[in-house]
Enzyme design. Structure first.
Site, short mmCIF file in Angstrom:
data_model
loop_
_atom_site.label_atom_id
_atom_site.label_comp_id
_atom_site.label_asym_id
_atom_site.label_seq_id
_atom_site.Cartn_x
_atom_site.Cartn_y
_atom_site.Cartn_z
N SER A 165 0.85 -1.21 0.00
CA SER A 165 0.00 0.00 0.00
C SER A 165 0.87 1.24 0.00
O SER A 165 1.65 1.47 0.93
CB SER A 165 -0.89 0.01 1.24
OG SER A 165 -1.45 1.31 1.39
N HIS A 188 -1.23 -1.35 -4.16
CA HIS A 188 -2.50 -1.01 -3.51
C HIS A 188 -2.59 0.50 -3.34
O HIS A 188 -1.72 1.13 -2.73
CB HIS A 188 -2.56 -1.72 -2.15
CG HIS A 188 -3.87 -1.62 -1.44
ND1 HIS A 188 -4.95 -2.42 -1.77
CD2 HIS A 188 -4.28 -0.85 -0.42
CE1 HIS A 188 -5.97 -2.13 -0.97
NE2 HIS A 188 -5.58 -1.16 -0.14
N ASP A 195 -4.82 3.47 -1.92
CA ASP A 195 -5.89 3.79 -0.98
C ASP A 195 -6.45 5.18 -1.23
O ASP A 195 -5.79 6.18 -0.95
CB ASP A 195 -5.35 3.73 0.46
CG ASP A 195 -5.17 2.31 0.95
OD1 ASP A 195 -6.12 1.52 0.83
OD2 ASP A 195 -4.07 2.00 1.45
N MET A 207 -9.10 7.97 -0.20
CA MET A 207 -9.94 8.35 0.94
C MET A 207 -10.47 9.76 0.74
O MET A 207 -9.73 10.64 0.32
CB MET A 207 -9.10 8.33 2.22
CG MET A 207 -8.41 7.02 2.49
SD MET A 207 -7.42 7.15 3.98
CE MET A 207 -6.70 5.51 4.04
N HIS A 209 -8.32 0.83 -3.96
CA HIS A 209 -9.24 0.62 -2.84
C HIS A 209 -9.95 1.94 -2.54
O HIS A 209 -9.35 2.86 -1.99
CB HIS A 209 -8.42 0.13 -1.62
CG HIS A 209 -9.22 -0.05 -0.38
ND1 HIS A 209 -8.62 -0.19 0.86
CD2 HIS A 209 -10.56 -0.14 -0.15
CE1 HIS A 209 -9.56 -0.36 1.79
NE2 HIS A 209 -10.73 -0.31 1.20
N MET A 233 -12.15 4.15 -0.52
CA MET A 233 -12.81 4.39 0.77
C MET A 233 -13.50 5.73 0.64
O MET A 233 -13.09 6.73 1.23
CB MET A 233 -11.77 4.38 1.89
CG MET A 233 -11.28 2.98 2.23
SD MET A 233 -9.74 2.99 3.15
CE MET A 233 -8.59 3.14 1.79
N MET A 251 -11.52 -6.09 5.59
CA MET A 251 -10.66 -5.15 6.32
C MET A 251 -10.29 -5.75 7.67
O MET A 251 -11.15 -6.24 8.41
CB MET A 251 -11.39 -3.81 6.56
CG MET A 251 -11.61 -2.97 5.32
SD MET A 251 -10.10 -2.56 4.39
CE MET A 251 -9.14 -1.68 5.63
N ASP A 275 -6.49 -6.53 4.50
CA ASP A 275 -5.86 -5.21 4.48
C ASP A 275 -5.91 -4.58 5.86
O ASP A 275 -6.98 -4.38 6.42
CB ASP A 275 -6.64 -4.35 3.46
CG ASP A 275 -6.10 -2.94 3.31
OD1 ASP A 275 -5.02 -2.64 3.86
OD2 ASP A 275 -6.77 -2.12 2.64
#
Ligand code: DX5
Ligand code: ZN
Length: 223
Positions: free
Chosen positions: A7, A32, A34, A36, A65, A67, A136, A174
């Site tokens: 990540s 990965h 992330d 957000m 991913h 979020m 998660m 994760d």
């Protein structure tokens, strides 16, 4: 097949392009990413434009991913930015089926993620369409948190259902993944491991990735 997905949340953002290349050279199977939005989770990271900027640095699989609160609105942006796999949260406010279809129609592989409070069974109706499910093992939002071992029954339930239905779906974990937690997650049936601090905090990323992979392979249940 075991896959390691470092990540970039734990990487040096001032040289994200170089970090991407370094991960590919270190033997990572995917990267990965992330995303957000400060609404779905109490933190803001980066969006599609940053992903697009690093896309031409490497051919590594981009494991995005999301979020974010309204993933459906942004699927096209992330697909165009170069995502290969797009995972969104079942707890987000977008319709699950429509969001999954949208990811697939944009030419990407679809994944759905569950937060610690969500049961594995919530994912069962969608398994046929998915390439990956993400359990998660921390509350999403921040890197560097401790692995929640009590999520392992959910990993096992998903792996069992996937097997029972003869599907080919990856089970990703994760949060807090490192040498001491990989064996347990692999034994429960996870085959894709996201690791932020463990890989980027290691002196030798290549060594770390290969030792995480070895541990996973040794502990993943034999067919
Ligand atoms: C948490 C993110 C994770 C995070 C993992 O919300 O989804 O991908 O970067 O970081 P570590 O491996 O440090 O727990
Ligand atoms: Zn993540």
């Amino acid at each position: 097949m075991i896959k390691i997905s470092p990540s970039v949340l734990a990487s040096d953002f001032s040289k994200l392009g170089d970090e991407t290349i370094r991960m590919e050279k270190s033997g990572a199977d995917m990267l990965h990413l992330d995303v957000m939005d400060g609404r779905f989770v109490p933190n803001i990271s980066f969006g599609a434009s940053v992903i697009k900027a690093i896309r031409n640095k490497s051919d590594i699989v981009f494991d995005v991913h999301l979020m974010i609160d309204e993933p459906l609105k942004y699927i096209e942006d992330f697909a165009k930015a170069g995502a290969d796999i797009i995972t969104f949260h079942i707890e987000s406010s977008s319709p699950v089926e429509e969001t999954t279809e949208k990811i697939i129609s944009c030419g990407c592989r679809a994944g759905i993620s569950i937060k610690p409070a969500t049961s594995a069974e919530e994912l069962f109706p969608y398994l046929d369409k998915l390439s990956m499910v993400l359990v998660m093992t921390v509350e999403p939002g921040f890197g560097g948190q401790s692995f929640m071992a009590d999520m392992m029954p959910k990993v096992a339930a998903l792996r069992e259902e996937i097997k029972r239905r003869g599907l080919d779906v990856d089970v990703q974990v994760d949060g807090g993944i490192k040498a001491s937690t990989v064996p347990e997650a692999a034994a429960a049936g996870a085959n894709v491991f996201v690791a932020g601090s463990a890989v980027f905090g290691a002196e030798d990323a290549e060594k770390e990735i290969s030792s995480l992979r070895d541990l996973a392979e040794k502990n993943y249940p034999q067919e």
